[in-house]
Design a protein around this motif. Sequence first.
Motif, PDB file in Angstrom:
ATOM      1  N   GLY A  56       0.924  -1.381   0.102  1.00  0.00           N
ATOM      2  CA  GLY A  56      -0.076  -0.176   0.014  1.00  0.00           C
ATOM      3  C   GLY A  56       0.832   1.111   0.084  1.00  0.00           C
ATOM      4  N   GLU A  57       2.196   1.197  -0.010  1.00  0.00           N
ATOM      5  CA  GLU A  57       3.115   2.476  -0.114  1.00  0.00           C
ATOM      6  C   GLU A  57       4.013   2.171  -1.144  1.00  0.00           C
ATOM      7  N   PRO A  58       4.622   3.377  -1.868  1.00  0.00           N
ATOM      8  CA  PRO A  58       5.927   3.406  -2.544  1.00  0.00           C
ATOM      9  C   PRO A  58       7.190   2.669  -1.920  1.00  0.00           C
TER      10      PRO A  58
ATOM     11  N   VAL D  13       3.035  14.246 -12.645  1.00  0.00           N
ATOM     12  CA  VAL D  13       2.372  13.641 -11.754  1.00  0.00           C
ATOM     13  C   VAL D  13       3.339  13.567 -10.413  1.00  0.00           C
ATOM     14  N   SER D  14       2.868  13.977  -9.269  1.00  0.00           N
ATOM     15  CA  SER D  14       3.853  14.063  -8.371  1.00  0.00           C
ATOM     16  C   SER D  14       3.671  12.720  -7.435  1.00  0.00           C
ATOM     17  N   ALA D  15       4.890  12.865  -6.642  1.00  0.00           N
ATOM     18  CA  ALA D  15       5.098  11.671  -5.792  1.00  0.00           C
ATOM     19  C   ALA D  15       4.009  11.317  -4.881  1.00  0.00           C
ATOM     20  N   GLU D  16       3.399  12.466  -4.534  1.00  0.00           N
ATOM     21  CA  GLU D  16       2.192  12.387  -3.337  1.00  0.00           C
ATOM     22  C   GLU D  16       0.917  11.588  -4.188  1.00  0.00           C
ATOM     23  N   LEU D  21      -2.308   6.732  -5.422  1.00  0.00           N
ATOM     24  CA  LEU D  21      -2.739   5.753  -6.650  1.00  0.00           C
ATOM     25  C   LEU D  21      -2.343   4.450  -5.817  1.00  0.00           C
ATOM     26  N   ILE D  22      -1.264   4.070  -5.374  1.00  0.00           N
ATOM     27  CA  ILE D  22      -0.927   3.087  -4.879  1.00  0.00           C
ATOM     28  C   ILE D  22      -1.513   2.591  -3.729  1.00  0.00           C
ATOM     29  N   SER D  23      -1.856   3.563  -2.789  1.00  0.00           N
ATOM     30  CA  SER D  23      -2.597   3.041  -1.305  1.00  0.00           C
ATOM     31  C   SER D  23      -4.103   2.997  -1.958  1.00  0.00           C
ATOM     32  N   GLY D  24      -4.738   3.701  -2.782  1.00  0.00           N
ATOM     33  CA  GLY D  24      -5.999   3.620  -3.259  1.00  0.00           C
ATOM     34  C   GLY D  24      -6.403   2.307  -3.979  1.00  0.00           C
ATOM     35  N   VAL D  25      -5.554   1.800  -4.723  1.00  0.00           N
ATOM     36  CA  VAL D  25      -5.743   0.518  -5.436  1.00  0.00           C
ATOM     37  C   VAL D  25      -5.807  -0.479  -4.569  1.00  0.00           C
ATOM     38  N   THR D  26      -4.552  -0.379  -3.529  1.00  0.00           N
ATOM     39  CA  THR D  26      -4.420  -1.864  -2.919  1.00  0.00           C
ATOM     40  C   THR D  26      -5.683  -1.677  -1.745  1.00  0.00           C
ATOM     41  N   THR D  31     -10.790  -4.543  -0.141  1.00  0.00           N
ATOM     42  CA  THR D  31     -12.207  -4.152   0.277  1.00  0.00           C
ATOM     43  C   THR D  31     -13.037  -4.984  -0.603  1.00  0.00           C
ATOM     44  N   VAL D  32     -12.872  -4.982  -1.987  1.00  0.00           N
ATOM     45  CA  VAL D  32     -13.755  -5.868  -2.810  1.00  0.00           C
ATOM     46  C   VAL D  32     -13.334  -7.381  -3.041  1.00  0.00           C
ATOM     47  N   LEU D  33     -12.042  -7.775  -2.951  1.00  0.00           N
ATOM     48  CA  LEU D  33     -11.919  -9.175  -2.728  1.00  0.00           C
ATOM     49  C   LEU D  33     -11.031  -9.973  -1.702  1.00  0.00           C
ATOM     50  N   GLY D  34     -10.769  -8.960  -0.803  1.00  0.00           N
ATOM     51  CA  GLY D  34     -10.139  -9.265   0.403  1.00  0.00           C
ATOM     52  C   GLY D  34      -8.818  -9.896   0.337  1.00  0.00           C
ATOM     53  N   LYS D  35      -8.109  -9.062  -0.765  1.00  0.00           N
ATOM     54  CA  LYS D  35      -6.661  -9.365  -0.924  1.00  0.00           C
ATOM     55  C   LYS D  35      -5.790  -8.829   0.079  1.00  0.00           C
ATOM     56  N   ASN D  36      -4.789  -9.614   0.413  1.00  0.00           N
ATOM     57  CA  ASN D  36      -3.881  -9.137   1.380  1.00  0.00           C
ATOM     58  C   ASN D  36      -2.990  -7.864   0.895  1.00  0.00           C
ATOM     59  N   PRO D  37      -3.121  -6.702   1.437  1.00  0.00           N
ATOM     60  CA  PRO D  37      -2.330  -5.553   1.190  1.00  0.00           C
ATOM     61  C   PRO D  37      -0.672  -5.937   1.174  1.00  0.00           C
ATOM     62  N   ALA D  38      -0.187  -6.749   2.109  1.00  0.00           N
ATOM     63  CA  ALA D  38       1.411  -6.767   2.232  1.00  0.00           C
ATOM     64  C   ALA D  38       1.977  -7.394   0.749  1.00  0.00           C
ATOM     65  N   THR D  39       0.830  -8.108   0.043  1.00  0.00           N
ATOM     66  CA  THR D  39       1.600  -8.785  -1.194  1.00  0.00           C
ATOM     67  C   THR D  39       1.031  -8.347  -2.403  1.00  0.00           C
ATOM     68  N   THR D  40       0.209  -7.167  -2.210  1.00  0.00           N
ATOM     69  CA  THR D  40      -0.448  -6.433  -3.562  1.00  0.00           C
ATOM     70  C   THR D  40       0.568  -5.529  -4.346  1.00  0.00           C
ATOM     71  N   VAL D  41       0.760  -5.813  -5.308  1.00  0.00           N
ATOM     72  CA  VAL D  41       2.131  -4.690  -6.153  1.00  0.00           C
ATOM     73  C   VAL D  41       1.240  -4.110  -7.052  1.00  0.00           C
ATOM     74  N   VAL D  42       1.691  -2.694  -7.106  1.00  0.00           N
ATOM     75  CA  VAL D  42       1.457  -1.624  -8.027  1.00  0.00           C
ATOM     76  C   VAL D  42       2.505  -1.202  -8.746  1.00  0.00           C
ATOM     77  N   VAL D  43       2.261  -1.189 -10.176  1.00  0.00           N
ATOM     78  CA  VAL D  43       3.638  -0.517 -10.890  1.00  0.00           C
ATOM     79  C   VAL D  43       3.049   0.663 -11.816  1.00  0.00           C
TER      80      VAL D  43
END
Lengths: 67, 67, 67, 67, 67, 67
Positions: A56-58, D13-16, D21-26, D31-43
């Motif tokens: 959830g964070e960069p 686009v700023s770092a903030e 985006l990263i925290s929102g998607v995670t 919320t929708v699928l019960g996925k674990n944030p610890a292993t959710t990857v966003v690129v």
Amino acid sequence: MPYVNIKITNEGVSAEQKAALISGVTDLLRTVLGKNPATTVVVIDEVETDNWGIGGEPVTRRREKGM
Amino acid sequence: MPYVNIKITNEGVSAEQKAALISGVTDLLRTVLGKNPATTVVVIDEVETDNWGIGGEPVTRRREKGM
Amino acid sequence: MPYVNIKITNEGVSAEQKAALISGVTDLLRTVLGKNPATTVVVIDEVETDNWGIGGEPVTRRREKGM
Amino acid sequence: MPYVNIKITNEGVSAEQKAALISGVTDLLRTVLGKNPATTVVVIDEVETDNWGIGGEPVTRRREKGM
Amino acid sequence: MPYVNIKITNEGVSAEQKAALISGVTDLLRTVLGKNPATTVVVIDEVETDNWGIGGEPVTRRREKGM
Amino acid sequence: MPYVNIKITNEGVSAEQKAALISGVTDLLRTVLGKNPATTVVVIDEVETDNWGIGGEPVTRRREKGM
């Protein structure tokens, strides 16, 4: 004919390390599946730590915390 | 509504050539499948030659060998 | 050596249409950038309409509305 | 364990904003699928406007036209 | 934390072969770059031969020609 | 105009959950970056558990171990 995309954070990966990834993945596909190295394509993407999120964070913030 | 991703090595592609790829792919999808150009998205990735492998080695090395 | 990925909705695309996309994109890359057709890879992904969103809703719903 | 890739044009686009985006998607995947944030990857990929096409032309040209 | 995507044609790859690709790539990233296996993600896409093009034609046609 | 690709394991995700992911991601991009929902594309890929690896092994094996 396989296509492999490797995404890693942009944190000082050398040309030699990239070459080792390319030859290693190509060998793996030949050994496991008999794929022809001549047409195996490998693309490496180096992603800025601001742009890679986990937990959830960069990654930038995780590095600041020593993670 | 189609999405097309074109990956090529970063070797001096001009803005005009990129525009030709974008219009050419968009036309192709309209002609072959009747897709609406207004919502056809094309993204071009230019990849450093160190980061692109074929035949088990980076394109950088192949260019040095005259391949 | 280019790699092209085309994503479209899974709505009855024929093998002939897929072949036309593959040959068309390969020709385009040869014409615009001089890329060698022998190592140009094209991968077509057909995506279920429940899994493709635009305008904030799945294509399935848009089709039901006649969009 | 989900993997999310967000592609946007490279237009300041700023770092903030990336962190949001990263925290929102995670959060959404938890919320929708019960996925674990610890292993959710966003690129996040930021793409030059010359390299992004829509409506058959690069975004650069659309910006010049005020679109 | 790396993410690897392997695309191959859908031609009878077994679960054991897929497991060998996953462990092999994960080991490679640990050995070459010191990446943590616990957060290394590998996704394998099996693509129908009608949907994979090389040399300007679908793999289905190449297989019919004995290529 | 953003393009978002969400990859998750194929483990019984409903059409309603997919619609919630699509609307949620589209809203997030509008809120954080002011992106137009009308041209925001979201593609969800559901990947078989044999084809998704983490920690060096397929998710299928992890599920058998109760992970």
